[in-house]
Design a protein around this motif. Structure first.
Motif, PDB file in Angstrom:
ATOM      1  N   GLN A  49      -4.133   4.332   6.170  1.00  0.00           N
ATOM      2  CA  GLN A  49      -4.666   5.470   5.422  1.00  0.00           C
ATOM      3  C   GLN A  49      -5.393   6.445   6.349  1.00  0.00           C
ATOM      4  OE1 GLN A  49      -8.370   5.185   3.441  1.00  0.00           O
ATOM      5  NE2 GLN A  49      -7.669   6.237   1.598  1.00  0.00           N
ATOM      6  N   PRO A 104       1.177   5.490   0.082  1.00  0.00           N
ATOM      7  CA  PRO A 104       0.392   6.630   0.568  1.00  0.00           C
ATOM      8  C   PRO A 104      -0.087   7.515  -0.577  1.00  0.00           C
ATOM      9  CG  PRO A 104       2.726   6.970   0.993  1.00  0.00           C
ATOM     10  CD  PRO A 104       2.588   5.568   0.491  1.00  0.00           C
ATOM     11  N   ASN A 105      -1.143   8.245  -0.317  1.00  0.00           N
ATOM     12  CA  ASN A 105      -1.695   9.166  -1.309  1.00  0.00           C
ATOM     13  C   ASN A 105      -0.628  10.180  -1.730  1.00  0.00           C
ATOM     14  OD1 ASN A 105      -3.733  10.416  -2.873  1.00  0.00           O
ATOM     15  ND2 ASN A 105      -3.965  11.999  -1.306  1.00  0.00           N
ATOM     16  N   PRO A 133       2.346   9.804   6.563  1.00  0.00           N
ATOM     17  CA  PRO A 133       2.097   8.978   5.373  1.00  0.00           C
ATOM     18  C   PRO A 133       3.180   7.906   5.259  1.00  0.00           C
ATOM     19  CG  PRO A 133       1.763  11.291   4.858  1.00  0.00           C
ATOM     20  CD  PRO A 133       2.334  11.253   6.250  1.00  0.00           C
ATOM     21  N   TYR A 156       0.866  -1.186   0.000  1.00  0.00           N
ATOM     22  CA  TYR A 156       0.000   0.000   0.000  1.00  0.00           C
ATOM     23  C   TYR A 156       0.900   1.232   0.000  1.00  0.00           C
ATOM     24  CZ  TYR A 156      -2.768   3.856   1.811  1.00  0.00           C
ATOM     25  OH  TYR A 156      -3.352   5.085   1.981  1.00  0.00           O
ATOM     26  N   SER A 159      -3.232   8.485   8.722  1.00  0.00           N
ATOM     27  CA  SER A 159      -2.354   9.466   8.075  1.00  0.00           C
ATOM     28  C   SER A 159      -3.119  10.601   7.400  1.00  0.00           C
ATOM     29  CB  SER A 159      -1.454   8.767   7.047  1.00  0.00           C
ATOM     30  OG  SER A 159      -2.215   8.144   6.031  1.00  0.00           O
ATOM     31  N   PHE A 160      -4.465  10.583   7.490  1.00  0.00           N
ATOM     32  CA  PHE A 160      -5.218  11.733   6.996  1.00  0.00           C
ATOM     33  C   PHE A 160      -4.760  12.984   7.748  1.00  0.00           C
ATOM     34  CE2 PHE A 160      -9.090   8.997   5.736  1.00  0.00           C
ATOM     35  CZ  PHE A 160      -8.695   8.972   4.407  1.00  0.00           C
TER      36      PHE A 160
END
Length: 284
Positions: free
Chosen positions: A91, A58-59, A103, A56, A94-95
């Motif tokens: 996820q 991070p954004n 992140p 996965y 880490s917003f």
């Protein structure tokens, strides 16, 4: 003029209606996959087999960006094990409006034979405790943790460092037998990870001989979180002993023990990992 405008509006609506009837929505006709992460396959010379890694990112992650990220290594990391719900937790935490974790890259290590990989050799006369005796056959190939540890150190970590943009900070998460393995790394090679999240470790293996191990001194900034639920006197007692053992050879303030009476062996992992994230990275 007014009638002409109404007629034009009617024609536009009619054409739109016909188009929608003759051309169903693209999403309905051709559903798109929901992408959570991706899969890497790494051949291990040490283990002599392929190992599946669920990743996965991070954004905003980009190979072309200068940004680098911590890595979280998750044991029992297959899609039908703990990868999906921990990826969601990573996820969420880490917003920017939650801010309980920077992140991070999540690496889920899927199992091939967990009883082999997560256990060290037991004494020849060792008898499984009553609650595990029913699984005796499943432990026939136990005792391979040294090879799996070498895989993690010499193959997995270098592969992740070469393939992804990492910043050198890392974490290991393990529960049950995976918690036993995480404990073995912590005691024998603590430098492999900066942070350890260990839940309900199966320290009963080999009559809890791991608790007699003299710990190798970790780096001063190594953090350890140990949690156990309402899982019986032996499991709770061994987890407490582990916390005391680590504190003797470590900065006591960096070792955290938590008893979660509302959780059991099957439910503890998710809330405990969330608690560890909040403890270490949450806004003060």
């Amino acid at each position: 003029m007014k009638n002409r405008s109404l007629l034009l509006l009617f024609l536009v609506l009619r054409v739109s209606c016909m188009f929608s009837q003759n051309h169903p929505a693209e999403s309905a006709a051709h559903p798109q996959p929901f992408i959570l992460g991706h899969i890497d396959t790494l051949y291990s010379e040490v283990l002599g087999e392929n190992r599946v890694l669920n990743i996965y990112l991070p954004n905003g992650y980009s190979p072309d960006s200068a940004a680098t990220y911590p890595v979280i290594y998750l044991l029992d990391g297959a899609a039908d094990e703990d990868f999906i719900h921990i990826a969601g937790l990573v996820q969420f935490c880490s917003f920017p409006w939650v801010e309980r974790l920077p992140p991070s890259i999540l690496v889920g290590i899927a199992n091939v034979e967990r009883r082999r990989d997560f256990t060290f050799p037991a004494a020849k006369d060792y008898q499984l405790p009553d609650f595990a005796a029913a699984f005796k056959e499943a432990f026939h190939n136990s005792g391979g943790s040294s090879k799996f540890m070498a895989f993690v150190e010499k193959e997995l970590q270098p592969f992740i460092a070469k393939t992804y943009k990492i910043n050198g900070s890392n974490m290991l998460i393990g529960q049950s037998l995976a918690g036993l393995f995480a404990t073995e790394i912590l005691l024998k090679k603590p430098q492999l990870f900066k942070d350890y999240v260990i839940m309900s470790p199966s320290l009963w293996w080999d009559n809890a001989s791991l608790l007699t191990q003299m710990p190798v001194a970790p780096a001063p900034n190594t953090r350890v979180y140990i949690a156990v639920g309402k899982e019986g006197k032996m499991m709770v007692g061994d987890a407490k002993k582990l916390a005391r053992l680590i504190k003797k050879n470590h900065v006591p303030e960096q070792v955290f023990f938590e008893y979660l009476p509302d959780e059991d062996h099957g439910t503890i992992l998710h809330p405990a990992v969330g608690n560890a994230f909040k403890l270490w990275f949450g806004k003060k």
